[in-house]
Design a protein around this motif. Structure first.
Motif, PDB file in Angstrom:
ATOM      1  N   LEU A  77      83.712   5.285  -1.432  1.00 35.76           N
ATOM      2  CA  LEU A  77      84.774   4.621  -0.693  1.00 35.76           C
ATOM      3  C   LEU A  77      84.222   3.384   0.001  1.00 35.76           C
ATOM      4  N   THR A  78      85.086   2.415   0.168  1.00 36.44           N
ATOM      5  CA  THR A  78      84.708   1.210   0.903  1.00 36.44           C
ATOM      6  C   THR A  78      85.092   1.398   2.363  1.00 36.44           C
ATOM      7  N   PHE A  79      84.104   1.306   3.234  1.00 34.91           N
ATOM      8  CA  PHE A  79      84.348   1.487   4.662  1.00 34.91           C
ATOM      9  C   PHE A  79      84.251   0.150   5.388  1.00 34.91           C
ATOM     10  N   GLY A  80      84.697   0.169   6.636  1.00 36.94           N
ATOM     11  CA  GLY A  80      84.500  -1.007   7.495  1.00 36.94           C
ATOM     12  C   GLY A  80      85.140  -2.272   6.976  1.00 36.94           C
ATOM     13  N   THR A  81      86.390  -2.173   6.511  1.00 35.53           N
ATOM     14  CA  THR A  81      87.106  -3.382   6.089  1.00 35.53           C
ATOM     15  C   THR A  81      87.315  -4.291   7.294  1.00 35.53           C
ATOM     16  N   PHE A  82      87.656  -3.656   8.430  1.00 36.23           N
ATOM     17  CA  PHE A  82      87.719  -4.387   9.696  1.00 36.23           C
ATOM     18  C   PHE A  82      86.925  -3.598  10.735  1.00 36.23           C
ATOM     19  N   ASN A  83      86.586  -4.265  11.867  1.00 33.41           N
ATOM     20  CA  ASN A  83      85.730  -3.611  12.860  1.00 33.41           C
ATOM     21  C   ASN A  83      86.466  -2.532  13.623  1.00 33.41           C
ATOM     22  N   ILE A 137      98.105  -3.577   3.901  1.00 28.42           N
ATOM     23  CA  ILE A 137      97.381  -3.555   2.623  1.00 28.42           C
ATOM     24  C   ILE A 137      96.178  -4.486   2.766  1.00 28.42           C
ATOM     25  N   ALA A 138      94.978  -3.944   2.599  1.00 28.40           N
ATOM     26  CA  ALA A 138      93.797  -4.782   2.827  1.00 28.40           C
ATOM     27  C   ALA A 138      92.784  -4.624   1.721  1.00 28.40           C
ATOM     28  N   ARG A 139      92.000  -5.657   1.558  1.00 33.11           N
ATOM     29  CA  ARG A 139      90.904  -5.589   0.603  1.00 33.11           C
ATOM     30  C   ARG A 139      89.665  -6.216   1.228  1.00 33.11           C
ATOM     31  N   LYS A 140      88.553  -5.486   1.088  1.00 32.67           N
ATOM     32  CA  LYS A 140      87.259  -6.026   1.511  1.00 32.67           C
ATOM     33  C   LYS A 140      86.647  -6.656   0.268  1.00 32.67           C
ATOM     34  N   PHE A 141      86.657  -7.982   0.228  1.00 31.95           N
ATOM     35  CA  PHE A 141      86.162  -8.677  -0.974  1.00 31.95           C
ATOM     36  C   PHE A 141      84.648  -8.577  -1.058  1.00 31.95           C
TER      37      PHE A 141
END
Lengths: 180, 292
Positions: free
Chosen positions: B36-42, B167-171
């Motif tokens: 999983l991708t974590f920490g998209t935002f602080n 809806i967010a994406r961590k590029f």
């Protein structure tokens, strides 16, 4: 025809040999402990993967940094995001050898384990005492050693420098079962 | 003899073949398939609005937010610092994916409550998923007595609801982006011409400039704003500073409200005319329940 059976039996034997000299665990335990004047930090990982070759005494261990559990979930997030950068370096590995493995008998024996520990993309040679407990159904390795955070290029910001020890104690307990 | 040789080879080959391959066994047995991708935002807030992030189970977050007066109000008002609006909130994670919260804003003496549910999380690996999606729903109750005694509104008349799909994406570790389609419903509006339902699109981004510091931007475009008074779309820029259990967010925005229905639909300041409010969010996380 006799020869053909011989081959079959040999093939069977060969497989058997293979099966018996590899021991594996998927639920090995590795924890680390940091003691400082401000706080003690402990994290446990119960999903350590380790495979041991009893023919050679060689061992390979692998774990996911994300599987370390802390007392506070926020610590776990910061550990992964800011310190060990798990998105870049998801795994820590150890590849090494248990000394005099063929001389070990069924009792608890202390010997030495030497190998390369890779954390945060940095390699470091580790040599430490290990207690090996061999029984029919499992091979148990236990021990602990110390590592310096600085050796693995993990940066600790000044603001939390007092919260995190410079030397971390790592403990392990690995119950290997025959690998099929 | 020939058979014997073949048999002998068969005995040997696998042993040689496999003895070096402990690493191969590890690969085969390895658990990690789709990390999983974590920490998209602080934090749970991007600036004024929510981010896709939720706290982990058993964490109670105490959030104190301030918005001062307008920067262009001059030295007499110490550039807005004489005036202060506050919201404090208690936000508890019932589950890694579900947060419940209560808050109180000094602006219009408003109570608010929200539920936030993490529907999907960005993943990489064998079964990747490109976005993190979080659902957000809130209700706000205005309790200020700005009415004539004979017009006293009922509880229901004082309520406003907000629903959002975040809806967010961590590029990459340094760049994240968020879209926030938003719906706001007012049980009461001031004139007949004002819509009871508003549709708004939020955009937000985080750019990390170091491990613990990031620059954030956020904009909400209101498709059908109020008719009876002049409102502006809300715009905010800020800096996030993360230190251990705290997150400090320093914010410059044209909005004064710190809850969705307020800053999204009732912002009157013109950012580029200097109607900028300085403000901050301070969050402190407490581990109430031991993690499993």
């Amino acid at each position: 025809m006799k020869g053909f059976y011989f081959i079959l039996i040999s093939a069977f034997l060969a497989q058997n040999l293979n099966a018996q000299d590899k021991y594996l665990t998927k639920e090995g335990f590795i924890s680390f402990f940091s003691h400082s004047i401000v706080e003690d930090i402990k994290a446990d990982n119960n999903q350590v993967l380790s495979v041991l070759d009893t023919q050679t005494g060689k061992i390979a261990i692998q774990l996911l940094m994300r599987s370390f559990m802390f007392k506070k979930t926020l610590m776990r997030e910061h550990f992964n995001e800011n310190y060990v950068e798990s998105y870049k370096y998801p795994k820590a590995t150890f590849s090494g050898e248990i000394k005099n493995f063929d001389e070990l008998n069924e009792e608890q024996t202390e010997t030495e384990i030497i190998g390369i520990l890779t954390v945060h993309g940095k390699e470091k040679e580790i040599s430490t005492k290990v207690i090996v407990n061999v029984s029919e159904s499992e091979i148990i390795l236990t021990g602990d050693f110390k590592v310096d955070i600085a050796d693995f290029n993990i940066k600790i910001p000044a603001i939390v420098a007092n919260n995190i020890a410079k030397t971390i104690k790592v403990s392990f307990e690995l119950h290997h079962k025959p690998y099929k | 003899m020939r058979y014997f040789l073949i048999s002998f080879l068969m005995l040997l080959v696998p042993t040689i073949g496999f003895s070096q391959d402990l690493e191969a066994i590890l690969e085969q047995e390895s658990l990690e398939t789709s990390p999983l991708t974590f920490g998209t935002f602080n934090g749970t807030r991007l600036l004024n609005g929510h981010s896709v992030e939720t706290r982990k189970e058993g964490v109670l977050e105490f959030l104190i937010s301030h918005r001062f007066g307008r920067l262009n109000s001059g030295f007499d008002q110490l550039f807005g610092l004489d005036e202060s609006n506050i919201r404090f909130g208690f936000e508890y994670a019932l589950h890694d994916k579900l947060t419940i919260a209560f808050g109180r804003s000094s602006l219009e003496k408003t109570f608010d409550s929200y539920l936030k549910y993490r529907l999907a999380q960005q993943k990489t690996g064998k079964t990747p998923f490109p976005f993190s999606i979080t659902l957000f729903g809130s209700a706000a109750e205005k309790t200020i007595k700005d009415y004539l005694p004979e017009n006293k509104p009922t509880f229901s008349e004082r309520l406003t609801y907000t629903g959002q799909v975040l809806i967010a994406r961590k590029f990459n570790p340094n760049l994240s982006f968020q879209l926030a389609p938003t719906y706001v419903h007012f049980n009461t509006v001031s004139t007949e011409n004002d819509p009871h339902d508003m549709f708004v699109l939020g955009l937000g981004t985080r750019i990390k400039i170091s491990k613990r510091v990031s620059i954030n931007g956020e904009y909400y475009y209101n498709v059908n704003p109020f008719e009876s008074f002049d409102t502006k779309n809300s715009l905010a820029f800020g800096i996030d500073i993360e230190t251990g259990g705290h997150i400090f967010q320093l914010i410059f925005t044209n909005a004064v409200s710190m809850i969705e229905k307020g800053f999204i639909t009732e912002t009157t300041g013109g950012f580029f005319k200097g109607d900028i409010h300085f403000g901050f969010n301070i969050s402190r996380a407490f581990q109430i329940k031991k993690p499993k």
